[in-house]
Every structure is written in structure tokens, then in C-alpha cells.
Design a protein around this motif. Sequence first.
Motif, mmCIF file in Angstrom:
data_model
loop_
_atom_site.group_PDB
_atom_site.id
_atom_site.type_symbol
_atom_site.label_atom_id
_atom_site.label_comp_id
_atom_site.label_asym_id
_atom_site.label_seq_id
_atom_site.Cartn_x
_atom_site.Cartn_y
_atom_site.Cartn_z
ATOM 1 N N VAL A 61 0.834 -1.205 0.000
ATOM 2 C CA VAL A 61 0.000 0.000 0.000
ATOM 3 C C VAL A 61 0.869 1.255 0.000
ATOM 4 N N ILE A 62 1.951 1.240 0.771
ATOM 5 C CA ILE A 62 2.843 2.401 0.805
ATOM 6 C C ILE A 62 3.462 2.640 -0.572
ATOM 7 N N ALA A 63 3.865 1.564 -1.248
ATOM 8 C CA ALA A 63 4.414 1.715 -2.604
ATOM 9 C C ALA A 63 3.378 2.325 -3.541
ATOM 10 N N ALA A 64 2.110 1.927 -3.383
ATOM 11 C CA ALA A 64 1.042 2.489 -4.218
ATOM 12 C C ALA A 64 0.852 3.978 -3.936
ATOM 13 N N ILE A 65 0.962 4.379 -2.668
ATOM 14 C CA ILE A 65 0.875 5.807 -2.327
ATOM 15 C C ILE A 65 2.007 6.571 -3.012
ATOM 16 N N GLY A 66 3.179 5.942 -3.076
ATOM 17 C CA GLY A 66 4.298 6.571 -3.775
ATOM 18 C C GLY A 66 3.995 6.812 -5.241
ATOM 19 N N VAL A 67 3.303 5.872 -5.875
ATOM 20 C CA VAL A 67 2.923 6.033 -7.291
ATOM 21 C C VAL A 67 1.963 7.213 -7.439
ATOM 22 N N VAL A 68 0.998 7.326 -6.538
ATOM 23 C CA VAL A 68 0.051 8.450 -6.583
ATOM 24 C C VAL A 68 0.794 9.775 -6.446
ATOM 25 N N ALA A 69 1.731 9.841 -5.496
ATOM 26 C CA ALA A 69 2.500 11.075 -5.294
ATOM 27 C C ALA A 69 3.343 11.402 -6.526
#
Length: 415
Positions: A162-170
Amino acid sequence: MPAGLIALAIGGFGIGLTEFVIMGLLPEVAASFGVTEAAAGWLISGYALAVVVGALGITAATIRLPRKAVLMALLVLFIAGNTLSAIAPSYGVMMSGRVIAALCHGAFFGIGAVVAASLVPANRRAGAVAIMFTGLTAANVLGVPFGTFLGQQFGWRSTFWVIAAIGVVALVGIWRLVPSTRATTDAAGEASVTAVPSPAAPSLRTELGAFRSGQVWLSLAVTVLGFGGMFGAFTYIAYTLTEVSGFASATVPWLLVLFGAGLVIGNWIGGRLADRSIDGTLLGFLIALTVVLVLFALLAGSPVATVVLLMLMGGFGFGTVPGLQTRIMGYAAGAPTLASSANIAAFNLGNALGAFLGGLAISAGLGYTSPLWVGAAITAAAVVVMAVAAVDARRATRRMVEVPASPTRPTPAVA
């Protein structure tokens, strides 16, 4: 509010989540890799040390590159590190993922603070920095409890996915919303983004030249001591809450949500006040934090007082962040990027200092309120240094009023 600030805040949220969520997942991680709790704890310590290295090394290496491109590259590094953590087959690989993710931490916040400040008029820079750091505070309030719950229910690896996915959004947000051109201010004082090319990037030599300023070093010292005081108390707060205040272990996560709420409120108020007077706000908040820590140490046996003082500790502690970050950028004059990242490193050095001294106090048999006393003493030292810095800044301002400043040495707009 410029939309780019939201993208920066999302990046800050993901990075803050990476730093702090591991604390709630250490038992699961330790059991997964068959290591001791102490060894699992190195996933936190190793991260903090890598933050310091990345804050200075990566910022120095990329000083002449476009800031937007660097921020995007840092998020790619962040995504790679968290993905590696999510798939790690061994403890060593997990540590590597933590270190890779940490390398982007200091540089992202250091460079991001400079970019955030450039998106608004000069009199709103501290507020802009505060908005970016809202992502970090929100990670403590919402992200860490949710990430811990997610990891406990679906396995700790799910949290890192999930944290990696947040990085993609950012990453997508910064690509789409942060302008490559620089912000200017019109006659009415409103910020606007123009097509004027950014000025030539400063050289590493120019950036290092900022450290000739005594005010830069005083600002770094205040950061180390101010945050060292708060984290000296916070690192061992679970022991204080359960062994002194009498709370059940199951209530500690919810109490930490209150602490996180204090971070958010303090960050917002501190940013607004620092736009009026940076030095005055920092002095006021540091004095208030010292008083809160002393009262906390004296009243930790009262559950009601503990709840109130825990939230105030977070508020006054993190309320210094926008002012500290804006102050050092102001005194770094035309070369603020490396100094800004150095200040992020100073935050982490303060964390390590406070945790180390608080641990020594407990080991010496001084009890679970001793980290609060240690934190109060460190914060009091920060008050002294900040007072010296403020007095010196006023004297410098008076001298510049009496003798016109040289064009090559602009007056910092931070007093």
C-alpha cells in the motif's frame, strides 16, 4: 492554494508512513524472519541513519538538476525501496529495502520544502511548508494506525504494498501538478506561475557557502535540540502510559492518535504564526514545550492530565517544524537546498539523541518518567540557543538598517 502543495503532501504522507508504521509491525516482522526484537529494531535505526546520509549526499549530488525532476526520481527510489521490502525473502533484503526508501526521505523533504516555498508569496512560505509537512503529520494520525491494522490482518507485507502504491500516486501528482517553471509574485502580492525560465541552478560550492552563516548553524542546533527533546520523551511514551499513567496496552494506539492529532494542529498553527514572526513563534513554542514536558513528568500518574499533555506535547513539538525549516532556508539566502536537507538530517539526529539519552535515564533506574525530564532539559537548551539566535538576528538587522546591505549579501527575510 497551489495544487502542487497537495502532491507534495501526499509524498510526505507516504514517506512518513514508511518511517513510523514499522514500529507497530515489529513483532510480525521479527517472527517472519526469525530474528530478535532488537534485530528487528535495527530496521528503524538503519532507516534513520540512511535518512541522514541521503539528506546530505543525494541533495549534494543533485544540486544542479531541476528540482521537479529530482523529486520525481526520489519517489521512484521510494517506490523501489518499499516494493523490495514487500517482497523481501530475508532480513538482509528487508534492511536493504528500508535503506533504499530512507535515502529519499531527507532529500525529498529538503528539496520539497524549497519547492513548496517557491509556489507562494514570501509572506506565506512557512504556511506552504506546513502544508507539505501535513502529509507527515497525517501519517501519524491516520496512516500508522491503519497501516498497523492492515499488517496485522493481512500480513505485514500488505502494508508495504500500500505504501508503494501511495508513492505512485505522489509521483503522478508531482508530475502533473508541480510546475517546472518558477513562481513569481505580482503587484497585488498574489502568487502566479509564469513561463519565465528558472535561474541557473546554484553550484555545490555555492550551496556549501550557505554554511558560513552562523545563523544556519544556530538553526540546525535548535532543530537537533528541539526535536531531540520531544522524541526523547516520545520514544518511550508507551512505557510511561502503561507503567505510570495506568493505561492498558490496548489503549496505547488510540492515545497515540491523540498525539498525532496534536502534531497536525500544531503544524498548522505553527505555520500560520511563523509567517508573522518566525523567531517569536519558535521561542514561544519551545518554551511551551519545555513547560508541557515538566508538567507531564510531574502529572504522569493522572490519566486525565496525561491525555491533555500528550496532545499538547505533539502540538508544541511539531509546531516548530515550519518555522525551523523556513528559517534555515531564509538564512541560506540564494542557496537553500542543501541547508534545507541538512535540517531534515538534523531532525533525525535529534530523534536519535533524544532516544539515546532517554534510554540511558531508564537504564540508570530513574523510572519511566525520566525520559520526560530528559526531554525537558534538552528542549530548555533549545530555548537558550534560539534566544541567542534571535538576539543575534536582531542585532544584524539593526546594523543593516544603519549601513545599507551589500547587493551580494541580501538580508534574510526571516526575523
